[in-house]
Design a protein around this motif. Sequence first.
Motif, PDB file in Angstrom:
ATOM      1  N   ARG A   1       0.829  -1.214   0.000  1.00  0.00           N
ATOM      2  CA  ARG A   1       0.000   0.000   0.000  1.00  0.00           C
ATOM      3  C   ARG A   1       0.860   1.259   0.000  1.00  0.00           C
TER       4      ARG A   1
ATOM      5  N   ARG B   1       3.864   1.590  -1.185  1.00  0.00           N
ATOM      6  CA  ARG B   1       4.437   1.747  -2.534  1.00  0.00           C
ATOM      7  C   ARG B   1       3.399   2.325  -3.493  1.00  0.00           C
ATOM      8  N   GLN B   2       2.173   1.804  -3.417  1.00  0.00           N
ATOM      9  CA  GLN B   2       1.115   2.294  -4.305  1.00  0.00           C
ATOM     10  C   GLN B   2       0.828   3.766  -4.042  1.00  0.00           C
ATOM     11  N   GLU B   3       0.776   4.160  -2.770  1.00  0.00           N
ATOM     12  CA  GLU B   3       0.541   5.570  -2.417  1.00  0.00           C
ATOM     13  C   GLU B   3       1.688   6.433  -2.926  1.00  0.00           C
TER      14      GLU B   3
ATOM     15  N   ARG C   1       3.575   5.861  -5.521  1.00  0.00           N
ATOM     16  CA  ARG C   1       3.424   5.979  -6.970  1.00  0.00           C
ATOM     17  C   ARG C   1       2.337   7.003  -7.325  1.00  0.00           C
ATOM     18  N   LYS C   2       1.231   6.975  -6.585  1.00  0.00           N
ATOM     19  CA  LYS C   2       0.157   7.933  -6.841  1.00  0.00           C
ATOM     20  C   LYS C   2       0.639   9.357  -6.629  1.00  0.00           C
ATOM     21  N   LEU C   3       1.384   9.561  -5.532  1.00  0.00           N
ATOM     22  CA  LEU C   3       1.885  10.911  -5.226  1.00  0.00           C
ATOM     23  C   LEU C   3       2.869  11.374  -6.293  1.00  0.00           C
ATOM     24  N   ARG C   4       3.715  10.488  -6.760  1.00  0.00           N
ATOM     25  CA  ARG C   4       4.682  10.847  -7.806  1.00  0.00           C
ATOM     26  C   ARG C   4       3.970  11.186  -9.111  1.00  0.00           C
ATOM     27  N   SER C   5       2.928  10.411  -9.445  1.00  0.00           N
ATOM     28  CA  SER C   5       2.227  10.684 -10.687  1.00  0.00           C
ATOM     29  C   SER C   5       1.456  12.002 -10.603  1.00  0.00           C
ATOM     30  N   ILE C   6       0.957  12.332  -9.425  1.00  0.00           N
ATOM     31  CA  ILE C   6       0.242  13.602  -9.249  1.00  0.00           C
ATOM     32  C   ILE C   6       1.228  14.760  -9.331  1.00  0.00           C
TER      33      ILE C   6
END
Length: 99
Positions: free
Chosen positions: A86, A88-90, A92-97
């Motif tokens: 979770r 790692r997924q968070e 990745r989401k923050l980096r993509s945003i």
Amino acid sequence: PNQAEVMVPLTESLYVPAKMKAAPLLVEIGTGFYVEKSTDQTCAFLDRKLKLVDANSENIAQAMQATKQNMESVVVAMQSKMLEIRARQEGRKLRSIAE
């Protein structure tokens, strides 16, 4: 006469009253084999069987406790992995945003 009253199982749920003679007794020693034993021999045989059952139940209880501890360790490890995934997924989401 020297007879004791007992309940004899005919099925799992059906018992009938009977009278037991003092000796000799017909004792199942295992795998369908029966021998005649005196009352004292029968009591000694049953005492040995009870000790064996007690020892086996103690071993089973210890094995169950060890299995329970192993399961708890696995659950903790799985929860830790899930938190890691979770995170790692968070990330990745923050980096993509941010991009």
